[in-house]
Design an enzyme around this catalytic site. Structure first.
Site, PDB file in Angstrom:
ATOM      1  N   GLY A  72       0.920  -1.144   0.223  1.00  0.00           N
ATOM      2  CA  GLY A  72      -0.010   0.018   0.110  1.00  0.00           C
ATOM      3  C   GLY A  72       0.943   1.223  -0.027  1.00  0.00           C
ATOM      4  CD  GLN A  82       3.553   5.647   2.464  1.00  0.00           C
ATOM      5  OE1 GLN A  82       2.560   5.465   2.002  1.00  0.00           O
ATOM      6  NE2 GLN A  82       4.472   5.246   3.213  1.00  0.00           N
ATOM      7  CB  CYS A 113       5.104   1.996   7.454  1.00  0.00           C
ATOM      8  SG  CYS A 113       4.596   3.653   6.403  1.00  0.00           S
ATOM      9  CG  LEU A 114       6.850   0.859   1.381  1.00  0.00           C
ATOM     10  CD1 LEU A 114       5.997   1.425  -0.109  1.00  0.00           C
ATOM     11  CD2 LEU A 114       7.598   0.123   1.183  1.00  0.00           C
ATOM     12  CG  HIS A 160      -0.528   1.389   7.379  1.00  0.00           C
ATOM     13  ND1 HIS A 160       0.401   0.967   8.350  1.00  0.00           N
ATOM     14  CD2 HIS A 160      -0.046   2.098   6.468  1.00  0.00           C
ATOM     15  CE1 HIS A 160       1.439   1.469   7.978  1.00  0.00           C
ATOM     16  NE2 HIS A 160       1.345   2.017   7.010  1.00  0.00           N
ATOM     17  CD  GLU A 161      -0.901   2.398   2.827  1.00  0.00           C
ATOM     18  OE1 GLU A 161      -0.569   3.366   2.716  1.00  0.00           O
ATOM     19  OE2 GLU A 161      -0.469   1.437   3.169  1.00  0.00           O
ATOM     20  CG  HIS A 220       0.418   6.740   5.407  1.00  0.00           C
ATOM     21  ND1 HIS A 220       1.570   7.337   5.946  1.00  0.00           N
ATOM     22  CD2 HIS A 220       0.667   5.691   5.217  1.00  0.00           C
ATOM     23  CE1 HIS A 220       2.505   6.407   6.060  1.00  0.00           C
ATOM     24  NE2 HIS A 220       1.787   5.038   5.389  1.00  0.00           N
TER      25      HIS A 220
HETATM   26 NI    NI Z   1       2.598   3.384   5.632  1.00  0.00          NI
END
Ligand code: NI
Length: 172
Positions: free
Chosen positions: A46, A51, A94-95, A136-137, A140
């Protein structure tokens, strides 16, 4: 399509509240294509627009397993219209917080209203990994990272490790 740079915590752009998109046009579709390509390049499931430094309410995901055909999903201006009272813990990563994982407790099921890539309003009932990932996304979009759900001590430990790894990487 292009792979964009993924921002890493504590970049202040990750803490900003993203703005509504409004209409889904060609520019938004091109941005979502870049986001999908960036997510695949980073081997994530995701990615939210903040991000990659774009302060817009857009999320892309692909929960297909290895060996399964790609199944990119795109969500514009997503809103949670219902969440279950039941919550479940799940280990998240998370990235933007690379190589760090921790358990976060969230509602087990959510219903999300969003607009698709054709600007059509859709609703989706989410459970399991889909529910975890979309919450989660969507965090952000509010400037919230999964580590913000942890204790201050755990959060600072994880963020210190991330910064140290980034310094080592920069020195390579
Ligand atoms: Ni994330």
């Amino acid at each position: 399509m292009a792979v964009r740079e993924v921002l890493v915590a504590p970049d202040p752009r990750l803490k900003a509240k993203a703005k509504p998109v409004g209409k889904v046009d060609d520019a938004v579709r091109a941005l979502m294509d870049d986001m999908v390509e960036t997510m695949y390049a980073a081997k994530g499931i995701g990615l939210a627009a903040p991000q990659i430094g774009v302060s817009k309410r857009i999320v892309v995901m692909d929960l297909a397993r290895e060996g399964e055909p790609a199944e990119p999903r795109k969500f514009v201006d997503p809103e949670i219209v219902w969440a279950s009272e039941e919550t479940v813990p799940c280990e998240e990563g998370c990235l933007s917080v690379p190589d760090q994982y921790a358990e976060v407790e969230r509602p087990k099921q959510v219903r999300v209203r969003y607009r698709d890539e054709n600007d059509k309003v859709q609703e989706i009932d989410c459970d399991g990994l889909l529910a975890v990932c979309i919450q989660h996304e969507m965090d952000h979009l509010k400037g919230v990272l999964f580590v913000d759900h942890l204790s201050a001590l755990k959060r600072s430990m994880i963020l210190r490790k991330v910064q140290k790894a980034q310094r080592l990487k920069a020195a390579e």
